[in-house]
Design a protein around this motif. Structure first.
Motif, PDB file in Angstrom:
ATOM      1  N   LEU A  62      16.677  39.093  33.615  1.00 50.32           N
ATOM      2  CA  LEU A  62      17.721  39.672  34.446  1.00 50.32           C
ATOM      3  C   LEU A  62      19.056  38.946  34.233  1.00 50.32           C
ATOM      4  CD1 LEU A  62      18.475  41.726  36.613  1.00 50.32           C
ATOM      5  CD2 LEU A  62      17.789  40.034  38.323  1.00 50.32           C
ATOM      6  N   GLY A  63      19.005  37.625  34.114  1.00 49.53           N
ATOM      7  CA  GLY A  63      20.211  36.850  33.841  1.00 49.53           C
ATOM      8  C   GLY A  63      20.816  37.200  32.494  1.00 49.53           C
ATOM      9  N   ALA A  64      19.973  37.331  31.482  1.00 44.72           N
ATOM     10  CA  ALA A  64      20.459  37.701  30.145  1.00 44.72           C
ATOM     11  C   ALA A  64      21.070  39.103  30.170  1.00 44.72           C
ATOM     12  CB  ALA A  64      19.326  37.628  29.131  1.00 44.72           C
ATOM     13  N   TRP A  65      20.456  40.018  30.929  1.00 46.58           N
ATOM     14  CA  TRP A  65      20.984  41.375  31.059  1.00 46.58           C
ATOM     15  C   TRP A  65      22.363  41.341  31.707  1.00 46.58           C
ATOM     16  CZ3 TRP A  65      22.412  44.454  35.161  1.00 46.58           C
ATOM     17  CH2 TRP A  65      22.586  45.806  34.889  1.00 46.58           C
ATOM     18  N   CYS A  66      22.513  40.548  32.764  1.00 49.91           N
ATOM     19  CA  CYS A  66      23.811  40.444  33.454  1.00 49.91           C
ATOM     20  C   CYS A  66      24.875  39.859  32.529  1.00 49.91           C
ATOM     21  CB  CYS A  66      23.679  39.576  34.708  1.00 49.91           C
ATOM     22  SG  CYS A  66      22.842  40.374  36.074  1.00 49.91           S
ATOM     23  N   ILE A  67      24.541  38.801  31.809  1.00 46.90           N
ATOM     24  CA  ILE A  67      25.501  38.172  30.902  1.00 46.90           C
ATOM     25  C   ILE A  67      25.910  39.140  29.795  1.00 46.90           C
ATOM     26  CG2 ILE A  67      25.782  36.365  29.159  1.00 46.90           C
ATOM     27  CD1 ILE A  67      24.079  34.560  31.003  1.00 46.90           C
ATOM     28  N   LEU A  68      24.956  39.818  29.202  1.00 45.85           N
ATOM     29  CA  LEU A  68      25.251  40.762  28.125  1.00 45.85           C
ATOM     30  C   LEU A  68      26.135  41.907  28.624  1.00 45.85           C
ATOM     31  CD1 LEU A  68      24.785  41.589  25.189  1.00 45.85           C
ATOM     32  CD2 LEU A  68      22.797  42.851  25.971  1.00 45.85           C
ATOM     33  N   ASN A  69      25.816  42.450  29.782  1.00 47.16           N
ATOM     34  CA  ASN A  69      26.636  43.530  30.329  1.00 47.16           C
ATOM     35  C   ASN A  69      28.019  43.040  30.739  1.00 47.16           C
ATOM     36  OD1 ASN A  69      25.155  46.042  30.224  1.00 47.16           O
ATOM     37  ND2 ASN A  69      23.679  45.003  31.534  1.00 47.16           N
ATOM     38  N   GLY A  70      28.124  41.823  31.264  1.00 43.54           N
ATOM     39  CA  GLY A  70      29.420  41.263  31.615  1.00 43.54           C
ATOM     40  C   GLY A  70      30.291  41.044  30.396  1.00 43.54           C
ATOM     41  N   LEU A  71      29.699  40.531  29.323  1.00 41.78           N
ATOM     42  CA  LEU A  71      30.457  40.345  28.080  1.00 41.78           C
ATOM     43  C   LEU A  71      30.894  41.678  27.484  1.00 41.78           C
ATOM     44  CD1 LEU A  71      28.361  37.510  26.397  1.00 41.78           C
ATOM     45  CD2 LEU A  71      30.657  37.311  27.373  1.00 41.78           C
ATOM     46  N   THR A  72      30.010  42.662  27.552  1.00 45.05           N
ATOM     47  CA  THR A  72      30.347  43.988  27.031  1.00 45.05           C
ATOM     48  C   THR A  72      31.487  44.614  27.829  1.00 45.05           C
ATOM     49  OG1 THR A  72      28.065  44.292  26.321  1.00 45.05           O
ATOM     50  CG2 THR A  72      29.416  46.271  26.504  1.00 45.05           C
ATOM     51  N   LEU A  73      31.393  44.556  29.152  1.00 42.44           N
ATOM     52  CA  LEU A  73      32.443  45.123  30.000  1.00 42.44           C
ATOM     53  C   LEU A  73      33.767  44.386  29.817  1.00 42.44           C
ATOM     54  CD1 LEU A  73      33.326  47.083  32.234  1.00 42.44           C
ATOM     55  CD2 LEU A  73      32.490  45.400  33.902  1.00 42.44           C
ATOM     56  N   GLY A  74      33.724  43.061  29.744  1.00 45.10           N
ATOM     57  CA  GLY A  74      34.946  42.288  29.536  1.00 45.10           C
ATOM     58  C   GLY A  74      35.585  42.561  28.187  1.00 45.10           C
ATOM     59  N   LEU A 116      41.889  54.470  31.497  1.00 45.67           N
ATOM     60  CA  LEU A 116      40.732  54.967  30.758  1.00 45.67           C
ATOM     61  C   LEU A 116      39.532  54.066  31.003  1.00 45.67           C
ATOM     62  CD1 LEU A 116      42.495  55.569  27.337  1.00 45.67           C
ATOM     63  CD2 LEU A 116      41.940  57.283  29.036  1.00 45.67           C
ATOM     64  N   GLY A 117      38.367  54.551  30.629  1.00 45.43           N
ATOM     65  CA  GLY A 117      37.158  53.739  30.718  1.00 45.43           C
ATOM     66  C   GLY A 117      36.897  53.249  32.134  1.00 45.43           C
ATOM     67  N   PRO A 118      36.582  51.975  32.281  1.00 43.90           N
ATOM     68  CA  PRO A 118      36.280  51.458  33.616  1.00 43.90           C
ATOM     69  C   PRO A 118      37.500  51.409  34.531  1.00 43.90           C
ATOM     70  CG  PRO A 118      36.227  49.691  32.002  1.00 43.90           C
ATOM     71  CD  PRO A 118      36.382  50.974  31.247  1.00 43.90           C
ATOM     72  N   TYR A 119      38.689  51.448  33.972  1.00 44.20           N
ATOM     73  CA  TYR A 119      39.904  51.429  34.784  1.00 44.20           C
ATOM     74  C   TYR A 119      40.098  52.737  35.554  1.00 44.20           C
ATOM     75  CZ  TYR A 119      41.251  47.044  32.687  1.00 44.20           C
ATOM     76  OH  TYR A 119      41.275  45.737  32.300  1.00 44.20           O
ATOM     77  N   GLN A 120      39.333  53.780  35.229  1.00 48.90           N
ATOM     78  CA  GLN A 120      39.373  55.022  36.003  1.00 48.90           C
ATOM     79  C   GLN A 120      38.746  54.844  37.376  1.00 48.90           C
ATOM     80  OE1 GLN A 120      38.297  58.761  33.825  1.00 48.90           O
ATOM     81  NE2 GLN A 120      37.442  57.239  32.409  1.00 48.90           N
ATOM     82  N   TYR A 121      37.790  53.928  37.472  1.00 49.41           N
ATOM     83  CA  TYR A 121      36.974  53.810  38.679  1.00 49.41           C
ATOM     84  C   TYR A 121      37.243  52.545  39.490  1.00 49.41           C
ATOM     85  CZ  TYR A 121      34.550  57.226  35.856  1.00 49.41           C
ATOM     86  OH  TYR A 121      34.266  58.303  35.083  1.00 49.41           O
ATOM     87  N   VAL A 122      37.668  51.472  38.820  1.00 45.77           N
ATOM     88  CA  VAL A 122      37.844  50.175  39.474  1.00 45.77           C
ATOM     89  C   VAL A 122      39.223  49.647  39.116  1.00 45.77           C
ATOM     90  CG1 VAL A 122      36.903  47.850  39.685  1.00 45.77           C
ATOM     91  CG2 VAL A 122      35.376  49.736  39.214  1.00 45.77           C
ATOM     92  N   ARG A 123      39.875  49.010  40.062  1.00 47.12           N
ATOM     93  CA  ARG A 123      41.226  48.513  39.801  1.00 47.12           C
ATOM     94  C   ARG A 123      41.227  47.362  38.796  1.00 47.12           C
ATOM     95  NH1 ARG A 123      45.605  46.347  44.189  1.00 47.12           N
ATOM     96  NH2 ARG A 123      47.234  45.932  42.675  1.00 47.12           N
ATOM     97  N   ASN A 124      40.277  46.445  38.916  1.00 44.73           N
ATOM     98  CA  ASN A 124      40.213  45.314  38.004  1.00 44.73           C
ATOM     99  C   ASN A 124      38.767  45.097  37.550  1.00 44.73           C
ATOM    100  OD1 ASN A 124      40.616  43.045  36.537  1.00 44.73           O
ATOM    101  ND2 ASN A 124      41.699  41.918  38.128  1.00 44.73           N
ATOM    102  N   PRO A 125      38.317  45.833  36.534  1.00 50.29           N
ATOM    103  CA  PRO A 125      36.933  45.691  36.091  1.00 50.29           C
ATOM    104  C   PRO A 125      36.643  44.347  35.426  1.00 50.29           C
ATOM    105  CG  PRO A 125      38.109  47.211  34.680  1.00 50.29           C
ATOM    106  CD  PRO A 125      39.029  46.873  35.813  1.00 50.29           C
ATOM    107  N   MET A 126      37.665  43.596  35.029  1.00 47.53           N
ATOM    108  CA  MET A 126      37.406  42.291  34.426  1.00 47.53           C
ATOM    109  C   MET A 126      36.859  41.314  35.463  1.00 47.53           C
ATOM    110  SD  MET A 126      40.303  41.902  31.570  1.00 47.53           S
ATOM    111  CE  MET A 126      39.287  41.009  30.436  1.00 47.53           C
ATOM    112  N   VAL A 127      37.183  41.511  36.731  1.00 46.72           N
ATOM    113  CA  VAL A 127      36.585  40.698  37.785  1.00 46.72           C
ATOM    114  C   VAL A 127      35.089  41.004  37.887  1.00 46.72           C
ATOM    115  CG1 VAL A 127      36.559  40.274  40.269  1.00 46.72           C
ATOM    116  CG2 VAL A 127      38.719  40.436  39.061  1.00 46.72           C
ATOM    117  N   TRP A 128      34.741  42.282  37.763  1.00 46.69           N
ATOM    118  CA  TRP A 128      33.321  42.647  37.771  1.00 46.69           C
ATOM    119  C   TRP A 128      32.599  42.038  36.567  1.00 46.69           C
ATOM    120  CZ3 TRP A 128      30.616  45.351  41.423  1.00 46.69           C
ATOM    121  CH2 TRP A 128      31.372  45.887  42.454  1.00 46.69           C
TER     122      TRP A 128
END
Length: 100
Positions: A39-51, A78-90
């Motif tokens: 689960l930790g590896a999944w979170c890190i991988l998704n966080g790096l991908t989103l960032g 575009l992309g995640p900026y359509q839904y969230v103001r600052n997706p880099m925080v996520w």
């Protein structure tokens, strides 16, 4: 290449410092890959991908960088900026959660 010059700060805070604290904390690696490690590896991988996706959008579409001294010149919606103001925080939250 423009994106790479500002990445030292988040890489230090999200990667180098937690790794250094973990290595001096116990010195022994955790054994096995249980559910929490996957689960930790999944979170890190998704966080790096989103960032990375957000940084790419700010660089290519916004014609700037996420670094405050070189902000994007155009609004990115575009992309995640359509839904969230600052997706880099996520993205940072996902990475830190995965490290925990």
């Amino acid at each position: 290449m423009r994106t790479l010059r500002w990445m030292w700060a988040p890489a230090t805070v999200l990667g180098v410092i937690p790794w250094a604290l973990w290595s001096v904390w116990d010195g022994r690696p955790m054994e096995g890959w249980g559910l929490s490690r996957w689960l930790g590896a999944w979170c890190i991988l998704n966080g790096l991908t989103l960032g990375g996706w957000c940084a790419w959008l700010l660089t290519m579409v916004g014609q700037g960088t996420p670094f405050p001294l070189d902000p994007p010149l155009r609004l990115v919606a575009l992309g995640p900026y359509q839904y969230v103001r600052n997706p880099m925080v996520w993205a940072a939250w996902l990475i830190v959660s995965g490290e925990a």
